[in-house]
Motif scaffolding. Structure first.
Motif, mmCIF file in Angstrom:
data_model
loop_
_atom_site.group_PDB
_atom_site.id
_atom_site.type_symbol
_atom_site.label_atom_id
_atom_site.label_comp_id
_atom_site.label_asym_id
_atom_site.label_seq_id
_atom_site.Cartn_x
_atom_site.Cartn_y
_atom_site.Cartn_z
ATOM 1 N N LEU A 34 -43.242 32.385 8.888
ATOM 2 C CA LEU A 34 -42.219 31.416 9.286
ATOM 3 C C LEU A 34 -41.146 31.236 8.214
ATOM 4 C CD1 LEU A 34 -44.484 28.612 10.860
ATOM 5 C CD2 LEU A 34 -43.145 30.353 12.065
ATOM 6 N N LEU A 35 -41.528 31.389 6.959
ATOM 7 C CA LEU A 35 -40.596 31.116 5.869
ATOM 8 C C LEU A 35 -39.723 32.312 5.506
ATOM 9 C CD1 LEU A 35 -43.017 29.167 3.480
ATOM 10 C CD2 LEU A 35 -41.223 28.186 4.912
ATOM 11 N N LEU A 36 -40.289 33.516 5.601
ATOM 12 C CA LEU A 36 -39.607 34.708 5.095
ATOM 13 C C LEU A 36 -38.787 35.393 6.170
ATOM 14 C CD1 LEU A 36 -42.489 36.226 2.940
ATOM 15 C CD2 LEU A 36 -40.628 34.717 2.207
ATOM 16 N N GLY A 37 -37.679 35.981 5.743
ATOM 17 C CA GLY A 37 -36.793 36.709 6.640
ATOM 18 C C GLY A 37 -35.524 37.063 5.898
ATOM 19 N N SER A 38 -34.471 37.401 6.640
ATOM 20 C CA SER A 38 -33.192 37.677 5.979
ATOM 21 C C SER A 38 -32.704 36.453 5.210
ATOM 22 C CB SER A 38 -32.146 38.103 7.012
ATOM 23 O OG SER A 38 -32.037 37.134 8.036
ATOM 24 N N THR A 39 -33.073 35.262 5.696
ATOM 25 C CA THR A 39 -32.834 34.011 4.979
ATOM 26 C C THR A 39 -34.174 33.327 4.757
ATOM 27 O OG1 THR A 39 -30.666 33.725 6.028
ATOM 28 C CG2 THR A 39 -31.652 31.778 5.001
ATOM 29 N N ILE A 40 -34.455 32.917 3.543
ATOM 30 C CA ILE A 40 -35.705 32.225 3.227
ATOM 31 C C ILE A 40 -35.444 30.726 3.287
ATOM 32 C CG2 ILE A 40 -37.513 31.864 1.508
ATOM 33 C CD1 ILE A 40 -36.892 34.643 0.411
ATOM 34 N N TYR A 41 -36.112 30.056 4.225
ATOM 35 C CA TYR A 41 -35.921 28.625 4.405
ATOM 36 C C TYR A 41 -37.004 27.855 3.652
ATOM 37 C CZ TYR A 41 -32.785 30.008 8.159
ATOM 38 O OH TYR A 41 -31.766 30.568 8.880
ATOM 39 N N PRO A 42 -36.656 26.683 3.109
ATOM 40 C CA PRO A 42 -37.679 25.855 2.449
ATOM 41 C C PRO A 42 -38.692 25.315 3.455
ATOM 42 C CG PRO A 42 -35.580 24.688 2.570
ATOM 43 C CD PRO A 42 -35.312 26.087 3.027
ATOM 44 N N VAL A 43 -39.869 24.959 2.944
ATOM 45 C CA VAL A 43 -40.958 24.482 3.803
ATOM 46 C C VAL A 43 -40.532 23.251 4.593
ATOM 47 C CG1 VAL A 43 -43.310 23.563 3.817
ATOM 48 C CG2 VAL A 43 -42.720 25.432 2.282
ATOM 49 N N LYS A 44 -39.812 22.330 3.953
ATOM 50 C CA LYS A 44 -39.431 21.086 4.633
ATOM 51 C C LYS A 44 -38.517 21.351 5.815
ATOM 52 C CE LYS A 44 -35.433 19.977 1.715
ATOM 53 N NZ LYS A 44 -34.765 18.926 0.914
ATOM 54 N N ASP A 45 -37.631 22.356 5.711
ATOM 55 C CA ASP A 45 -36.749 22.687 6.834
ATOM 56 C C ASP A 45 -37.547 23.277 7.996
ATOM 57 O OD1 ASP A 45 -34.663 21.786 5.362
ATOM 58 O OD2 ASP A 45 -33.682 23.731 5.078
ATOM 59 N N VAL A 46 -38.505 24.156 7.682
ATOM 60 C CA VAL A 46 -39.324 24.765 8.732
ATOM 61 C C VAL A 46 -40.151 23.695 9.440
ATOM 62 C CG1 VAL A 46 -41.189 26.397 9.220
ATOM 63 C CG2 VAL A 46 -39.380 27.004 7.607
ATOM 64 N N ILE A 47 -40.733 22.769 8.672
ATOM 65 C CA ILE A 47 -41.512 21.678 9.267
ATOM 66 C C ILE A 47 -40.623 20.819 10.156
ATOM 67 C CG2 ILE A 47 -42.801 19.560 8.772
ATOM 68 C CD1 ILE A 47 -43.860 20.918 6.257
ATOM 69 N N SER A 48 -39.416 20.516 9.697
ATOM 70 C CA SER A 48 -38.486 19.709 10.489
ATOM 71 C C SER A 48 -38.140 20.412 11.802
ATOM 72 C CB SER A 48 -37.209 19.444 9.688
ATOM 73 O OG SER A 48 -37.493 18.693 8.523
ATOM 74 N N VAL A 49 -37.919 21.725 11.740
ATOM 75 C CA VAL A 49 -37.608 22.486 12.952
ATOM 76 C C VAL A 49 -38.783 22.466 13.913
ATOM 77 C CG1 VAL A 49 -37.171 24.805 13.839
ATOM 78 C CG2 VAL A 49 -35.881 23.962 11.867
ATOM 79 N N LEU A 50 -40.000 22.643 13.386
ATOM 80 C CA LEU A 50 -41.198 22.632 14.232
ATOM 81 C C LEU A 50 -41.419 21.270 14.882
ATOM 82 C CD1 LEU A 50 -43.695 24.692 12.028
ATOM 83 C CD2 LEU A 50 -42.452 25.472 14.049
ATOM 84 N N LEU A 51 -40.947 20.220 14.214
ATOM 85 C CA LEU A 51 -41.083 18.864 14.755
ATOM 86 C C LEU A 51 -39.955 18.498 15.719
ATOM 87 C CD1 LEU A 51 -42.273 16.920 11.566
ATOM 88 C CD2 LEU A 51 -43.644 17.590 13.553
ATOM 89 N N GLY A 52 -39.015 19.432 15.925
ATOM 90 C CA GLY A 52 -37.980 19.208 16.928
ATOM 91 C C GLY A 52 -36.603 18.918 16.381
#
Length: 338
Positions: free
Chosen positions: A34-52
């Protein structure tokens, strides 16, 4: 009795330690997906996205690309892991796994026919994949039956049917429409590329239905390893148990194949690794599923980020599994088991 209880407790603790460790490792590699890709997103952003929450860039990358890819790899890897372990254990031969004896090839042939020739929906592809796997099992059983059941004969018949089905797949690719060939080839290599959330419900539902059946039959499976007569004398209804295990295993393997393609050697490697980690005396079904899920997700990460060119997950697992297959064949030949 004291030493027996002590040994049982030690084996249980080892199983628990291995299962928890594999679960923690799976949690780590899932988050890496979930974190790694062409852009590396911080954990808090990924959690926020998963929460809607809507975050520019991150919402699309996580919801549309990374999350479906991770879920597909997790469930497909778990399905390949437990399915391969069931066949290897039930037939008491590490070569008797769905990749080698042609079950995944049967599912692949049915799915490719639907993709290239019939242009059907993903739901039809999933159903045809299950039917293809079950029909392949039936043919293998009929042609290997003979006067008495032989595991060696079953494996040889399975390898022959696999070769025939591979030829059929090659024919389909030759006569299929040119625009369908790249998608079919990418699918045949075993890939998580292009996984979409709307394609995953059949796989998720299939694993949630059939995996508990396989796990509940784990004790009977261990008794089946002792042989037909011993299992019958201990009260195991061998025919019913074997049928339930085969049908459940083929269903999860076929659904995984329909979703991600035939990811090479995951079903072949997961069981032996899990049994080595768990040791004797405890069922390795759940650890085998966890090993399979870890293998698929870790191999996909390697395929995406370890090289200049991105490779499908099936190529990476094939590189890992092929040397082990050669080693196993040499070892079994020396022991006179082939």
């Amino acid at each position: 009795m004291k030493y027996i209880m002590k040994g049982r407790k030690r084996r249980h603790l080892r199983w628990l330690y291995v299962t928890v460790s594999l679960t923690i490792l799976l949690f780590i590699v899932s988050w890496a997906m979930l974190l790694l890709g062409s852009t590396i997103y911080p954990v808090k952003d990924v959690i926020s996205v998963l929460l809607g929450e809507e975050i520019k860039g991150a919402s699309f990358a996580v919801h549309s690309i990374r999350l479906p890819r991770m879920i597909a790899g997790l469930f497909a890897g778990f399905a390949f892991g437990i399915g391969g372990h069931i066949f290897q254990t039930m037939l008491r031969n590490p070569l008797a796994n769905p990749n080698v004896i042609g079950i995944t090839t049967g599912s692949s042939a049915a799915a490719v026919f639907c993709i290239v020739i019939l242009h059907t929906s993903n739901a039809v592809v999933s159903i045809s994949s299950i039917v293809g796997g079950l029909v392949t099992v039936l043919f293998i059983y009929v042609f290997s039956k003979g006067k008495s059941f032989s595991i060696g004969r079953l494996i040889l018949v399975g390898i022959g049917i696999q070769a025939m089905l591979n030829s059929f797949i090659s024919y389909l690719l030759l006569v299929g429409a040119q625009q369908d060939i790249p998608a079919a080839l990418r699918w045949l290599s075993g890939s998580l590329n292009g996984s979409q959330m709307h394609d995953l419900p059949p796989l998720i539902l299939g694993v949630m239905i059939f995996a508990p059946i396989i796990i509940l039959l784990g004790k009977q499976l261990s008794i089946l390893e002792l042989g037909e007569q011993a299992a019958t004398s201990l009260g195991v209804r061998t025919d019913r148990t074997r049928l339930l295990l085969i049908v459940s295993s083929v269903c999860v393997i076929s659904l995984a194949t329909a979703t991600t393609g035939p990811i090479a050697f995951v079903a072949f490697l997961s069981g032996p690794i899990a049994k080595r980690l768990v040791g004797a005396g405890y069922s390795a079904i759940i650890p085998a599923g966890l090993v399979g899920a870890n293998l698929v997700l870790a191999a996909d990460l390697v395929g995406q980020f370890a090289f200049e060119v991105r490779y499908p997950v099936g190529i990476i697992t094939g590189i890992i599994g092929a040397p082990y297959l050669i080693y196993l064949l040499i070892r079994m030949n020396r022991k006179g088991e082939l």
